[in-house]
Design a protein around this motif. Structure first.
Motif, short mmCIF file in Angstrom:
data_model
loop_
_atom_site.label_atom_id
_atom_site.label_comp_id
_atom_site.label_asym_id
_atom_site.label_seq_id
_atom_site.Cartn_x
_atom_site.Cartn_y
_atom_site.Cartn_z
N VAL A 117 0.87 -1.18 0.00
CA VAL A 117 0.00 0.00 0.00
C VAL A 117 0.91 1.23 0.00
N LYS A 118 0.33 2.38 -0.32
CA LYS A 118 1.10 3.61 -0.21
C LYS A 118 1.41 3.93 1.24
N GLY A 119 0.43 3.71 2.12
CA GLY A 119 0.57 4.12 3.50
C GLY A 119 0.16 5.57 3.67
N PHE A 120 0.40 6.09 4.86
CA PHE A 120 0.04 7.48 5.15
C PHE A 120 0.74 7.91 6.43
N GLY A 121 0.57 9.17 6.80
CA GLY A 121 1.21 9.72 7.99
C GLY A 121 0.38 9.50 9.24
N GLY A 122 0.79 10.18 10.29
CA GLY A 122 0.07 10.06 11.56
C GLY A 122 0.98 9.98 12.77
N GLY A 123 2.29 9.72 12.54
CA GLY A 123 3.23 9.69 13.64
C GLY A 123 3.47 8.30 14.20
N PHE A 124 4.37 8.24 15.18
CA PHE A 124 4.88 6.96 15.65
C PHE A 124 4.79 6.83 17.17
N ASP A 125 4.50 5.61 17.59
CA ASP A 125 4.57 5.21 19.00
C ASP A 125 3.71 6.16 19.85
N GLN A 126 4.29 6.69 20.95
CA GLN A 126 3.50 7.55 21.83
C GLN A 126 3.09 8.86 21.15
N GLY A 127 3.79 9.21 20.07
CA GLY A 127 3.47 10.44 19.35
C GLY A 127 2.46 10.25 18.23
N MET A 128 1.89 9.06 18.14
CA MET A 128 0.94 8.79 17.06
C MET A 128 -0.37 9.55 17.29
N LYS A 177 9.54 4.60 13.41
CA LYS A 177 10.26 5.87 13.55
C LYS A 177 11.74 5.74 13.20
N ALA A 178 12.32 4.57 13.45
CA ALA A 178 13.77 4.41 13.32
C ALA A 178 14.29 4.77 11.94
N THR A 179 13.50 4.51 10.89
CA THR A 179 13.99 4.75 9.54
C THR A 179 13.70 6.15 9.02
N GLY A 192 5.14 8.95 8.17
CA GLY A 192 4.67 7.57 8.31
C GLY A 192 3.80 7.39 9.53
N SER A 193 3.49 6.15 9.81
CA SER A 193 2.59 5.85 10.92
C SER A 193 2.87 4.47 11.49
N SER A 194 2.89 4.38 12.81
CA SER A 194 3.06 3.09 13.48
C SER A 194 1.90 2.14 13.20
N ARG A 195 0.77 2.68 12.74
CA ARG A 195 -0.36 1.80 12.41
C ARG A 195 0.02 0.80 11.33
N LEU A 196 0.94 1.18 10.46
CA LEU A 196 1.37 0.27 9.39
C LEU A 196 2.20 -0.89 9.93
N ALA A 197 2.81 -0.71 11.09
CA ALA A 197 3.65 -1.77 11.65
C ALA A 197 2.83 -2.92 12.24
N GLU A 198 1.59 -2.63 12.64
CA GLU A 198 0.78 -3.66 13.32
C GLU A 198 0.58 -4.90 12.45
N PRO A 199 0.10 -4.77 11.20
CA PRO A 199 -0.04 -5.98 10.38
C PRO A 199 1.31 -6.59 10.00
N ILE A 200 2.34 -5.78 9.87
CA ILE A 200 3.68 -6.31 9.57
C ILE A 200 4.15 -7.21 10.71
#
Length: 250
Positions: A117-128, A177-179, A192-200
């Motif tokens: 997917v393209k993905g989208f923004g929204g932030g990472f971890d506690q900053g999401m 966030k690391a990348t 980016g968004s940590s939401r994308l990491a959940e299915p990964i």
């Protein structure tokens, strides 16, 4: 959909790159790049921002340059490809040239399954960013949720339809966030968004590739150890990858 590799190697070599930003005056610039990728890898991944400003003329140049590529191509669009609202036409043009365009879809090539997917923004971890407040904020967060659900659906279909394959995820926006570290922290929510990491994390993915953050970090891992690579071309060139693509064996 499944595509067979001709003369498959013991391992599948993947060349990955994002943010090539093809321009209208780039005719002839990319032929050698795609030729080298074909010589060094079995599959080419293009992680979005294929065009510089989403112009049809840029996509026409890209299509011509891609004729130098003789291996299967799997791609997602990036935010630049959406700039002039030509994304549907650009996608169609690339599909007509046998590029496997993913947008909540999957493709199996040899023993490797790709979901993208393209993905989208929204932030990472506690900053999401959470879905609270004004309607505009909720719409922003919903877009990230929808992209994550599309990715999960594509991975679920791979799980349901195939056994004994290795799963690779293709994105434009970052799932961790690391990348994106190296970019100004103020713009992390737009990278980016940590939401994308959940299915990964949940779907037993081997690795994921993205672009978008031009001055981020090449390699990171999810909380469960899944390898994530930011293969934005400026990063690869900065880090000494003279070919301008990253080779990953699976």
């Amino acid at each position: 959909m499944t595509e067979e590799l001709t003369d498959p190697r013991p391992t599948t070599r993947i060349a990955a790159v994002g943010d090539i930003h093809v321009r209208e005056n780039d005719q002839g610039k990319w032929e050698e790049f795609f030729r080298q990728a074909s010589q060094q890898a079995d599959i080419l991944l293009l992680c979005g921002d294929l065009t510089d400003t989403g112009r049809i003329a840029e996509a026409e140049i890209l299509v011509k340059e891609l004729k130098a590529c003789t291996i299967p191509i799997v791609a997602v669009l990036g935010n630049h490809d959406f700039e002039r609202d030509n994304q549907k036409t650009i996608r169609k043009m690339l599909i007509q040239e046998n590029v496997h365009m993913l947008d909540g879809d999957h493709i199996v090539i040899g023993n490797v399954g790709f979901a993208g997917v393209k993905g989208f923004g929204g932030g990472f971890d506690q900053g999401m960013l959470g879905m609270f407040g004004e309607k505009m904020i909720k719409n922003f967060v919903q877009e990230a949720v929808d992209e994550s659900l599309k990715l999960d659906g594509a991975l679920a279909r791979l799980d349901g339809e195939y056994t004994d394959i290795k799963k690779i995820v293709l994105l434009h926006y970052a799932p961790i966030k690391a990348t994106v570290v190296g970019e100004p922290e103020q713009i992390f929510p737009y990278l980016g968004s940590s939401r994308l990491a959940e299915p990964i994390n949940r779907r037993d993915v081997v690795a994921a590739f993205h672009g978008h953050a031009h001055i981020g970090t090449l390699h990171g891992e999810t909380s469960r150890g899944v390898k994530i690579f930011n293969v934005s071309r400026p990063i690869l060139l900065r880090d000494g990858y003279e070919t301008g693509f990253y080779i990953f064996e699976v």
